[in-house]
Design an enzyme around this catalytic site. Structure first.
Site, short mmCIF file in Angstrom:
data_model
loop_
_atom_site.label_atom_id
_atom_site.label_comp_id
_atom_site.label_asym_id
_atom_site.label_seq_id
_atom_site.Cartn_x
_atom_site.Cartn_y
_atom_site.Cartn_z
N ASP A 1 0.83 -1.21 0.00
CA ASP A 1 0.00 0.00 0.00
C ASP A 1 0.87 1.27 0.00
O ASP A 1 2.08 1.20 0.27
CB ASP A 1 -0.90 -0.03 1.25
CG ASP A 1 -2.24 0.65 1.05
OD1 ASP A 1 -2.35 1.45 0.12
OD2 ASP A 1 -3.16 0.38 1.84
N ASP B 1 -10.77 2.11 -3.45
CA ASP B 1 -11.36 1.86 -2.13
C ASP B 1 -12.88 1.92 -2.20
O ASP B 1 -13.56 1.58 -1.24
CB ASP B 1 -10.87 2.91 -1.12
CG ASP B 1 -9.56 2.48 -0.48
OD1 ASP B 1 -9.16 1.31 -0.66
OD2 ASP B 1 -8.93 3.31 0.19
C1 DGJ Z 1 -5.91 1.80 1.82
C2 DGJ Z 1 -6.30 0.61 1.00
O1 DGJ Z 1 -6.81 1.01 -0.23
C3 DGJ Z 1 -7.30 -0.24 1.77
O2 DGJ Z 1 -7.72 -1.31 0.99
C4 DGJ Z 1 -6.66 -0.69 3.04
O3 DGJ Z 1 -5.60 -1.57 2.76
C5 DGJ Z 1 -6.18 0.49 3.84
N1 DGJ Z 1 -5.34 1.35 3.06
C6 DGJ Z 1 -5.42 0.05 5.06
O4 DGJ Z 1 -4.88 1.07 5.75
#
Ligand code: DGJ
Length: 730
Positions: free
Chosen positions: A480, A550
């Protein structure tokens, strides 16, 4: 050879399966871009060498004299700064005298089979040397000793050409690269629409189409990453072209940092397009003998409109960009803990998720953010990559054993390029965050960026990751990246190298990712950046799949996935069924099935009816896996143009296809006739849901009336058709 050099005419012709690209060595070694478009067998293009009308005063090369040739209007192959070409320039190099006048001319060339890689950087590749040919044209600035090599590779079975650039200092004095774009194309007309992908967090890659206008226009990022806002993609499609037809040129930058993709239309109604590293806050110092590598641009040409452009990108990326075990191996169907638990989990809860998910047919549990340091919220611990045993008693090993005992794989989350101010790592090394002297760095999601431009910092984060990954049976890593880069500076770089920071940071990221995939080749790497904030081809070189957004709302995902599909294949597009309330699970399943399918919810309290639905989704996932992964995508109805979205995936052999219809707002759909595309008109296809048989011709030209298959807002209809022998009475 698909690259020919005509010595007499001093012309190179570069042919792909369906396009030609023509370069001429003009008088005094000027390189001209005479043609890019549909494949042509000859190169009698002398009329394209000069464009007569000058914008204001005509500047001439004194040796050539005041003829019709001037760098101001000629179709320059690689437009340089300050030497009579006043359009946006691809190259500007400051010399030891302090000026940035740059003028490179042809010196030599080399043609060979295959394709070179770019040191330290991701790029597309050939599976064997007979797949593509490469032309390297060496150019030189005779005043400064600067040598610039333009590298072109053309592919024989797809209409794809790649471009990259190598800049070398062949002089005794220092040079500073101020801009070195990877691709420059001069089109003789401006009758195009520019298509690009804009977005934001949770709303990534929306398609925007606008007619080109005089002046400069385009997309770019200065965020330190490719970013949510603009994708490093641009297409030129002829006015009036459609999904199915029309001259279309697609450009995608294989780079994850600051980029620019700019078009300038001049008074002659011609268009220059450049794509490369954003020159804002960029410089690269070249000591004598030093080399700078500009990343690669993938160029697709087709006269088959945006639809065919997308299918070419998809085929090419699946075959010539994505690597490793999971290039071909089936990806595990996963459940991710994030939306189910956020930071609030322990081993028992995760095992509970796994047990319930296994019952549905899910194959892997991914433990997302929250397993390390003291991370119970997003305020701390990035950089402390050791297990939080308050949550995971006894560490990772017992948890993974329990997951594996269920017959499931196990995946884990990292954010290696970040550091929380509240972390042991920051307390020990406050200068390891990205910052400049005298300024408090900005904070985002309560975190700073870790300076992975530094080798010592990379070593530390890698050692921490290695300890966990080598000691445990981990099948998957989600990588991430949850903020943009401000206060761009690195504590170890001397002042005259500070402007190299952004690029050095990206090179540092690539080195870390490369280490991960080469040390642990069996791990499936999934990229993520607050959803799809780093969704670019460079990331696909390391991670075969990327978390698309997301936003897991199926309706919102339609726009996101339609946009993403402009250049990225289904195999790259992570999509999960979540508990998000707007759509029902049937629609969520249909939308998520388009990408790399998975779940992101608490599966422990599902009703029997929901369980049965999920089990049938899992069956469909296996049934249609190859079709979705290797099939050809047709975007039949875009979600924003009507009350429904319709997309179709046809097998490469045209022996079956999947039709997906989702209504966003039923009001518009009094009657819905869907006409599939890309079928064999001679073949017959059976609708597997009702047994009806139709010819490919009937389906494509008359269509099928789907009005009764969908009802009301947010309804879903998925139909699979299989090739069958022609009925006897036909
Ligand atoms: C952002 C990501 O897009 C989510 O899927 C998740 O992994 C969060 N970060 C976790 O902090």
């Amino acid at each position: 050879m698909s690259i020919i050099f005509d010595e007499k005419k001093r012309i190179f012709r570069l042919d792909t399966s369906d396009s030609s690209y023509v370069i001429k060595i003009y008088d005094e070694g000027y390189l001209l871009n005479l043609y890019y478009g549909k494949k042509i067998p000859d190169c009698n293009l002398s009329g394209f060498e000069t464009r007569r009308r000058n914008a204001s005063f005509s500047l001439a090369n004194p040796v050539i004299g005041e003829t019709s040739f001037t760098p101001d209007t000629a179709p320059m192959e690689y437009g340089c700064n300050g030497a009579g070409d006043f359009r946006i320039s691809a190259l500007a190099v400051r010399n030891a005298d302090g000026n940035s006048v740059t003028d490179v001319r042809y010196r030599s060339h080399r043609i060979y089979a295959g394709k070179p890689s770019i040191p330290g950087m991701p790029s597309t590749y050939v599976n064997s040397d007979d797949e593509a040919d490469t032309l390297e044209i060496e150019t030189v600035d005779s005043v400064t000793g600067l040598t610039v090599t333009l590298v072109y590779t053309v592919f024989k079975s797809v209409p794809v050409m790649t471009k990259s650039v190598r800049v070398e200092n062949g002089s005794e004095r220092e040079l500073v690269v101020e801009r070195a774009f990877s691709c420059c194309c001069d089109f003789p007309t401006m009758d195009f629409d520019l298509v690009s992908l804009w977005g934001s967090h949770a709303c990534e890659r929306n398609i925007e189409r606008r007619p080109l206008a005089h002046g400069v226009q385009g997309v770019e990022s200065k965020r330190g990453v490719s970013g949510h806002s603009q994708n490093p993609f641009a297409a030129f499609t002829r006015h009036g072209s459609t999904e199915e037809s029309g001259d279309t040129y697609g450009f995608n930058f294989v780079y994850s940092g600051n980029f620019s993709a700019l078009a300038e239309c001049d008074h002659n109604a011609s268009t220059r397009f450049i794509m490369g590293i954003n020159p804002t806050d960029f410089e690269w110092k070249l000591i004598p003998g030093g080399t700078f590598y500009a990343p690669e641009v993938v160029c697709v040409y087709t006269d088959g409109g945006l639809g065919e452009m997308s299918r070419v990108f998809h085929r090419f990326y699946n075959n010539n960009l994505i690597r490793g075990r999971y290039k071909t191996e089936k990806r595990p169907l996963l459940i991710n803990s994030w939306e189910a638990a956020y930071f609030n989990f322990d081993s028992d809860k995760l095992v509970g998720f796994a047990e319930a998910a296994r019952e549905l047919g899910v194959e892997m549990l991914v433990m997302d953010d929250g397993w390390f340091g003291k991370r119970n919220n997003d305020k701390c611990s990035l950089g402390d990559w050791y297990v939080n045993e308050d949550k995971l008693e006894g560490g990772l090993a017992p948890l993974i054993e329990r997951i594996n005992a269920l017959g499931m794989k196990f995946g884990i989350w990292y954010e290696p390029e970040m550091i929380s101010p509240d972390s042991d790592l920051y307390r020990a090394h406050p200068d390891w965050c990205v910052h400049v002297p005298g300024r408090e760095p900005l904070i985002g999601r309560r975190q700073y960026v870790l300076d992975v431009a530094r080798a010592d910092v990379r070593e530390n984060v890698w050692n921490q990751m290695y300890e966990v990954l080598s000691a445990n049976k981990i099948d998957y890593v989600k990588w991430d990246f949850n903020r943009n880069i401000s206060d761009a500076g690195s504590a170890l770089l001397p002042p005259e190298h500070q402007k190299e920071f952004f690029h050095r940071f990206i090179l540092g990221t690539y080195e870390l990712m490369d280490r991960l995939v080469t040390t642990f080749p069996d791990i499936l790497l999934e990229n993520c950046s607050g959803g799809g904030g780093r969704y670019d081809p460079a990331m696909l070189y390391y991670s075969p799949q990327i978390w698309t957004s997301d936003n897991t709302d199926a309706i919102a995902r339609l726009d996101i996935q339609f946009g993403t599909s402009l250049c990225y294949p289904a195999s790259a597009m992570s999509a999960h069924v979540s508990a998000n309330p707007r759509a029902d699970y049937k629609m969520k399943g249909a939308v998520a099935m388009w990408g790399t399918f998975g779940y992101e919810m608490d599966p422990r309290h599902l009703s029997d009816e929901e369980k049965e639905l999920f089990k049938s989704q899992v069956r469909d996932y296996h049934r249609y896996y190859d079709l979705i992964r290797y099939g050809d995508l047709y975007r039949l109805v875009y979600p924003d143009r009507s009350g429904a979205a319709v997309w179709e995936i046809v097998s490469p052999e045209k022996d079956g296809f999947l039709l997906n219809i989702v209504t966003v707002c039923s009001f518009d759909y009094f009657r819905l006739i869907v006409k599939p595309r890309g079928l064999d008109p001679e073949k017959y296809y059976r609708n597997d849901s009702d047994g009806e048989v139709y010819s490919g011709a009937l389906l494509m030209y008359a269509g099928i009336d789907c009005s009764n298959s969908i009802w009301g807002d947010h309804s879903t209809c998925v139909m699979h058709f299989t090739e069958v022998p022609a009925p006897e009475n036909e």
